[in-house]
Structure formats: structure tokens, C-alpha cells
Design a protein around this motif. Structure first.
Motif, PDB file in Angstrom:
ATOM      1  N   UNK A 165       0.791  -1.235   0.000  1.00 35.85           N
ATOM      2  CA  UNK A 165       0.000   0.000   0.000  1.00 35.85           C
ATOM      3  C   UNK A 165       0.824   1.287   0.000  1.00 35.85           C
ATOM      4  N   UNK A 166       2.130   1.197   0.233  1.00 34.47           N
ATOM      5  CA  UNK A 166       2.929   2.445   0.290  1.00 34.47           C
ATOM      6  C   UNK A 166       3.122   3.055  -1.088  1.00 34.47           C
ATOM      7  N   UNK A 167       3.553   4.328  -1.068  1.00 33.06           N
ATOM      8  CA  UNK A 167       3.928   4.978  -2.324  1.00 33.06           C
ATOM      9  C   UNK A 167       5.459   5.006  -2.418  1.00 33.06           C
ATOM     10  N   UNK A 168       5.996   5.067  -3.638  1.00 36.94           N
ATOM     11  CA  UNK A 168       7.452   5.014  -3.796  1.00 36.94           C
ATOM     12  C   UNK A 168       8.207   6.017  -2.912  1.00 36.94           C
ATOM     13  N   UNK A 169       7.642   7.243  -2.729  1.00 38.46           N
ATOM     14  CA  UNK A 169       8.395   8.231  -1.936  1.00 38.46           C
ATOM     15  C   UNK A 169       8.405   7.912  -0.448  1.00 38.46           C
ATOM     16  N   UNK A 170       7.704   6.841  -0.051  1.00 37.38           N
ATOM     17  CA  UNK A 170       7.766   6.421   1.354  1.00 37.38           C
ATOM     18  C   UNK A 170       8.765   5.271   1.532  1.00 37.38           C
ATOM     19  N   UNK A 171       9.577   5.034   0.513  1.00 40.68           N
ATOM     20  CA  UNK A 171      10.555   3.940   0.580  1.00 40.68           C
ATOM     21  C   UNK A 171      11.971   4.475   0.427  1.00 40.68           C
ATOM     22  N   UNK A 172      12.944   3.687   0.928  1.00 44.49           N
ATOM     23  CA  UNK A 172      14.356   4.059   0.737  1.00 44.49           C
ATOM     24  C   UNK A 172      14.755   3.744  -0.713  1.00 44.49           C
ATOM     25  N   UNK A 173      15.933   4.236  -1.098  1.00 45.65           N
ATOM     26  CA  UNK A 173      16.428   3.990  -2.462  1.00 45.65           C
ATOM     27  C   UNK A 173      16.527   2.498  -2.764  1.00 45.65           C
ATOM     28  N   UNK A 174      17.055   1.750  -1.801  1.00 48.09           N
ATOM     29  CA  UNK A 174      17.208   0.301  -1.999  1.00 48.09           C
ATOM     30  C   UNK A 174      15.859  -0.381  -2.153  1.00 48.09           C
ATOM     31  N   UNK A 175      14.887   0.075  -1.337  1.00 52.40           N
ATOM     32  CA  UNK A 175      13.547  -0.517  -1.432  1.00 52.40           C
ATOM     33  C   UNK A 175      12.894  -0.182  -2.773  1.00 52.40           C
ATOM     34  N   UNK A 176      13.107   1.059  -3.241  1.00 53.66           N
ATOM     35  CA  UNK A 176      12.534   1.446  -4.536  1.00 53.66           C
ATOM     36  C   UNK A 176      13.116   0.590  -5.664  1.00 53.66           C
ATOM     37  N   UNK A 177      14.425   0.296  -5.547  1.00 56.75           N
ATOM     38  CA  UNK A 177      15.030  -0.529  -6.591  1.00 56.75           C
ATOM     39  C   UNK A 177      14.470  -1.950  -6.537  1.00 56.75           C
ATOM     40  N   UNK A 178      14.142  -2.424  -5.324  1.00 59.25           N
ATOM     41  CA  UNK A 178      13.506  -3.752  -5.209  1.00 59.25           C
ATOM     42  C   UNK A 178      12.126  -3.755  -5.869  1.00 59.25           C
ATOM     43  N   UNK A 179      11.389  -2.644  -5.720  1.00 58.53           N
ATOM     44  CA  UNK A 179      10.067  -2.547  -6.363  1.00 58.53           C
ATOM     45  C   UNK A 179      10.241  -2.607  -7.886  1.00 58.53           C
ATOM     46  N   UNK A 180      11.244  -1.866  -8.378  1.00 55.99           N
ATOM     47  CA  UNK A 180      11.498  -1.878  -9.825  1.00 55.99           C
ATOM     48  C   UNK A 180      11.824  -3.294 -10.302  1.00 55.99           C
ATOM     49  N   UNK A 181      12.585  -4.032  -9.477  1.00 60.81           N
ATOM     50  CA  UNK A 181      12.913  -5.418  -9.828  1.00 60.81           C
ATOM     51  C   UNK A 181      11.667  -6.293  -9.831  1.00 60.81           C
TER      52      UNK A 181
END
Ligand code: ATP
Length: 363
Positions: A137-153
Motif C-alpha cells: 500500500x505504500x507509495x514510492x516516496x515512502x521507501x528508501x532507495x534500496x527498497x525502490x530498486x527492489x520494487x522496480x525489480x
């Protein structure tokens, strides 16, 4: 020649020429390459060598100027990007900021018109795979850089591509996170069995993650091999120099003996080796020696050297030597716990190199 049925991607004399303001740029120059199914394959080389161009050709974002590109044995030049079984992960995660994490991961499946329930299940599975359970349920700006890259993966893996292209995906992360993500990516690749084509200019990253590496320079592939082959048996000065630290010595193949060879160095002294690199007796040669494959001692019959600097790195110590005015030489010693250097700056020493540690380069 390798069996083509093993090939996920095959490039045959693949060429890409761009028209730049200063004239033509040959970004890829007759590249021959086979990337096998299920392998972690890395394109490694300095900025501008053509790594990204090769990825963009595979993805279908660019068209080749010449040669052929095959996937699963079929020519793909005519196929648009969305009809190729390929996804790309970029350095800039390129997530949709207005969508939740779950919506980002499910986006491709949504576009393919998959049923809602299937998308929900797949998104959950992908988030678990990249260790982001509960973050949907989170939005990308509520994640760290590493977490955002995991979402992209997770997003790139969600529709189960045959090939995942990764263009410097870790370079925006800090050192510690980057190390973690290297291990994570390696795990993801072996768990999913998807062919990963990873682009980096970081040789350590390439060595630690890849099944095989292609070293590129100036639009050409110079050498392809496993990390050990590339590190232990570089065939050119460029590869020896680009991958890890190396000492380069010039000289002459002066003598052939029953089971070994002798090299006469320009800096003075003789070295015994095992390979001739295809050279005739008397030919000029360039030799490469890894810093950890040389030893220094106070006495003995090794090459004469002088210690210019000693640098302590915790796990090891680097001795910067000079064989003569023009010839620097580095020796790396692993430190045992509590050991302090037995040598001091300015000392005259001897360097010994085991014959099997000497590589003859073909440049
Ligand atoms: P980096 O690590 O800096 O991304 P790279 O190895 O990925 O480098 P490419 O981006 O493939 O290198 O570029 C290879 C060469 O082609 C470079 O000289 C680059 O300037 C040139 N090039 C790439 N794209 C274009 C373009 N669209 N137009 C003109 N020249 C281009």
C-alpha cells in the motif's frame, strides 16, 4: 562453436553506428556474443564502450546498423520492444510516483489484461521474492532507495520475462546497500532461473555476481569468460589492467628450457614462466602479474626492488615498489591477525614470482 539451443541471446557481427555532431560513432563494431539461458551475464567496460547500446538493441529501443540479433534462435530485428520477452531495470528506478507499490508491480500484468485475482497473487509473490512483504500500500516516496530498486525489480520480474536487462541498477545506492543488493540480485537470478544481462563499469561488482563476463572496450568485446578466467587469465593489456590491479612488465622471451621459459625484463633481471603466449624466442612481450601472486623478501634470487610506500588496509598491506625508475610494482600481502609489516619504507628487497602466476599478454 557453442550449441545455439543453449543461447538466450546471440549477436552476430552486430554493429551500431550513431550520427553524432562530430561525425559517426561506432558504438558497437561487429560484436559476436552468445548469452546462455539461465546465466548471470555481465557486460563490463568503461563509460562509452557500448554496453548500454547493446542492451538497447536487445530491448528493441534501437535498431542495429548491421549484423544479426537472435533470441531463442529467432531473428528479432523486426519485433517491437513490447513483443520481446524482455524487461529492463534502469539505474533510475522509473517507478510511477502516483501509484502504490502494489500498483507499480502489477502494472505490466494489468496492461496485459490479466484477471484481478491473479494480479493480486502475483504481486504478493513478487513482493515476497524481493523481501518487501506488506509494503504494497505504500507509495514510492515512502521507501528508501534500496527498497525502490527492489520494487522496480519486482515489477520487471512480475510478467516472467525470459531475459532481464539491468542497466547499472545499483549505481545510485550507497556502498553498504549496494553490497546487499548484489547478493540479493544473485539470489533472485538463481531462484527465478531468468537470464540476467547486467551492465556495469565496476569490475568488482562484475567479478562477484556473474557466471560469465564480457569485457568491452570501444565497441568491441575483448574477452568473454567466467570471473576466474577473466581475472586469472586476461589475454590483453586492457583486460589485465581494467579487471583488478595488475603489474605490467615489458621484456623479451629470451630462452626456452625443457619445461619452462625465461623472460629478460627491461627493468633488469630474469623471470621464469610457463606460457609463451604464442611468441617466438626473442620476441618482445608484456607480462602481467597480480599483486597477490608476488612475494617480497630481504634475501634470495628474486628481482631487485626498493620499497617506496607501505599502505595498510586492515585485511592486507600493499607494498608499492620500484624495480627501476620506470617500473612500479605492487605486492599485496594478506595480514595475519596482529601482524605488523616486517619491512620498512626505503628498504631494498627481492621480489619473487611463481612461474604459474605470469601471464603473457597479446596486445
Ligand atoms: P556508460 O557507462 O557511460 O553508460 P556505455 O558503455 O553504456 O557507457 P553507450 O551508452 O552504449 O556506452 O555509448 C557508446 C557510444 O555511443 C558512446 O560514444 C556514446 O556517446 C555513443 N552514443 C550512444 N547513444 C548515442 C546516440 N543516441 N547518438 C549518438 N551517439 C550515441
Amino acid at each position: 562453436m557453442e550449441s545455439v539451443s543453449e543461447a538466450a541471446i546471440e549477436a552476430r557481427r552486430l554493429t551500431k553506428v550513431f550520427d553524432g555532431p562530430g561525425g559517426e560513432v561506432r558504438a558497437l563494431d561487429n560484436v559476436d556474443l552468445i548469452i546462455r539461458k539461465n546465466e548471470f551475464f555481465t557486460l563490463l567496460g568503461p563509460s562509452g564502450c557500448g554496453k548500454t547500446t547493446l542492451l538497447r538493441l536487445v530491448a528493441g529501443f534501437e535498431q542495429p546498423s548491421g549484423g544479426e540479433l537472435l533470441m531463442d534462435g529467432e531473428a528479432i530485428a523486426e519485433r517491437p520492444p513490447h513483443r520481446r520477452p524482455v524487461n529492463t531495470v534502469f539505474q533510475s528506478y522509473a517507478l510511477f510516483p502516483h501509484m502504490t507499490v502494489a500498483e507499480n508491480v502489477g502494472f505490466g500484468l494489468e496492461m496485459m489484461g490479466r484477471p484481478r485475482e491473479e494480479i493480486g497473487q502475483r504481486v504478493e509473490r513478487m513482493l515476497a521474492l524481493v523481501k518487501l512483504e506488506g509494503m504494497g500500500p505504500r507509495r514510492p516516496n515512502q521507501l528508501s532507495g534500496g527498497q525502490q530498486q527492489r520494487v522496480a525489480l519486482a515489477r520487471a520480474l512480475a510478467n516472467q520475462p525470459k531475459v532481464l536487462l539491468l542497466d547499472e541498477p545499483l549505481s545510485a545506492l550507497d556502498f553498504k546497500l549496494r553490497k546487499e543488493m548484489q547478493i540479493e540480485l544473485k539470489r533472485l537470478q538463481s531462484e527465478t532461473g531468468i537470464t540476467f544481462v547486467f551492465v556495469t563499469h565496476d569490475q568488482e561488482e562484475a567479478l562477484t555476481m556473474s557466471d560469465r563476463i564480457a569485457v568491452m572496450s570501444d565497441g568491441n568485446v575483448l574477452q568473454i569468460g567466467s570471473p576466474t578466467e577473466i581475472y586469472e587469465h586476461p589475454t590483453s593489456r586492457f583486460v589485465a589492467d581494467f579487471i583488478g590491479e595488475t603489474n605490467l612488465l615489458t621484456g623479451r622471451l629470451s630462452e626456452r628450457m625443457a619445461s619452462s621459459l625465461r623472460f629478460e625484463l627491461d627493468s633488469g633481471g630474469l623471470l621464469e614462466g610457463q606460457e609463451d603466449g604464442g611468441n617466438e624466442t626473442g620476441a618482445r612481450v608484456t607480462l602481467a602479474v597480480r599483486p597477490e601472486r608476488a612475494e617480497i623478501s630481504r634475501e634470495g634470487s628474486g628481482l631487485a626492488a626498493r620499497i617506496e610506500q607501505i599502505v595498510y588496509f586492515g585485511t592486507d598491506t600493499h607494498y608499492h615498489l620500484r624495480l627501476d625508475e620506470q617500473t612500479p610494482f605492487v605486492v599485496r600481502h594478506q595480514n595475519r591477525s596482529g601482524a605488523t609489516s616486517r619491512f620498512s619504507q626505503g628498504e631494498e628487497v627481492r621480489v619473487t614470482i611463481s612461474p604459474d602466476a605470469i601471464r603473457v599478454l597479446q596486445d
